[in-house]
Write a protein that holds these residues in place. Sequence first.
Motif: not given
Length: 578
Positions: A330-331, A334-335, A339-343
């Motif tokens: 997930y991190r 996100r990195d 964040g929107d893609t990870a979420n």
Amino acid sequence: MRRDYTTITTDVLIIGAGAAGLRAAVEAGRKGVKVIILNKASFPSGSSNISGGNMQASFGWVAGDTKENHFRDTVLSSKYLCDQSLVEILVEEAAQRIFDLEEFGVLFSRTTPDRYAQTMGGGFTVPRSVMVGGRCDDVLRVLYKTATGYGARMYEQVMATDLLRNQDGAVIGATAIDIVTGNFMFFKARSTILANGPCGRLFKITANTRSATGDGFAMAYRCGAKLVNMEFMLFLPLGFIYPEFMKGVVLGELSSFGENTKALNVLGERFMQKYAPETMEKSTRDISSRASYLEIMEGRGTPSGGIIIDNSMNNLEESENGPVRNVSYYRIIRDCLGGDTANMKDLLEATPTALYCLGGIKINKRCETSVPGLYAAGEAEANLHGANRLAGNSVIETQVFGTRAGYYAADYAAGVTTPTPDPVELINHEYEQSRSAFDGRSGFKPIQLKKEIQDIMWNKVGIVRNGEGLIAAIRELEGIRQDKMPTLYLSSASKRYNYEWVEAMEVDNMITVAEIMSRCALMRQESRGAHYRSDFSETDNANGLYESMTLNQNGTVQLSKEPLNTSKMIPEDAGPDG
């Protein structure tokens, strides 16, 4: 005249410091023998280090979760091309090897204090995959601590260059280069384990680390060990397509993000309906990767050359790539992508990526190869997976067969009582071979030949193949070996930390493995699992149920079709020899 080299003596030499090599070191150390591990990179490293750490094992906690079903799922996923005697060992010993890891100190995700969390995957009939409560680098650190506790010693940034045999044909260790100092070394051993199998760097897009250049396969081939099923290279459907430094790094399977994942082309079409209408995004890796590749190659990919993943209908908390089940993945998402893609709010672009060589060095139940004193484990070994591999079967393979390799290699070493003198002539030869790139003054740099090999393999020996392309690939690879490698040169004469020198030695291994893979793919005139030929697009059980055997015959690749172990399961339309 004896060249300048250092001899280091051990009972068991393990080449490769991934999960298989370290588990072998633990088991050999338990038996009281001296163990040395060679690691081409710095620890932790290699393909095990970037694995998600999922492991398949049957515990009987879920309805239908039996060893028999694990066996069946594995054989069906292999397209009946696995050695079923090895699969029986895997399913029988998998649970105990996970208990071993927990005893050593590895943490696993749980649903209750007495049960592991188990997840589904493509080709599973029940949730069976146990997840490490972190990443696989945690497993490596625990195994390293355990192995060194038993007295094992690791040499980091030391590249093994070749295996040496005595007059009886038995392997007696390996020559190597200390990358830091440039010194030449001979590791004399009573038994040797190859655990350095990955070869993803043969392809221009890969999830493998830079050290994955097929060294173990090339070394085994040169010393006369049998290789099997080298035409089968597993690709994952989802790898990062950007940023560039992450290109090819694993994002997982289509189902990794959740039950409601949608794979789309640039036209917004859910393309898995065309290739696998019954299983859709829950298809096995070979089918999903081929579908993604074909959409891109036929012009329905994104401008970046990828496919689109819509995760908007998935539950973030239940996703294998979400912050609850796998915070590391997930991190990373996100990195790198935001964040929107990870979420799972934004669409995700991805590309197929080379992951795992399903073929390798032929072993028996004791992990012995066809050469005395030589053992293999992990991705270096074959034939557990056949034509396709289930998610989670590779990491547990490292533990099951790493344990066996360490145990039996230690037994063999204990039985070698006659001291072996240094084979000075062989060592001198390897010394000269390793330094030959320093003689060049102009021509081609190693990185140029690497990129040329990677382009050939991706375009002609990749996810979709045909006879014309394979013949062209073999011709081009032969041209590189005959015409370009003799003109290889290095920018610096220094032997300290000279990675261009390392790459020169890797090119030789890469071209050896690439030619073997191409020739095996040309011989197999059918499509099966990860091997897909557009000119032979159907599976031919009447003629295709064989192991493609490769042997070094005086420097020439000799191929043969060998009988397959189908002791329990066989397709109804198999030929008379199946």
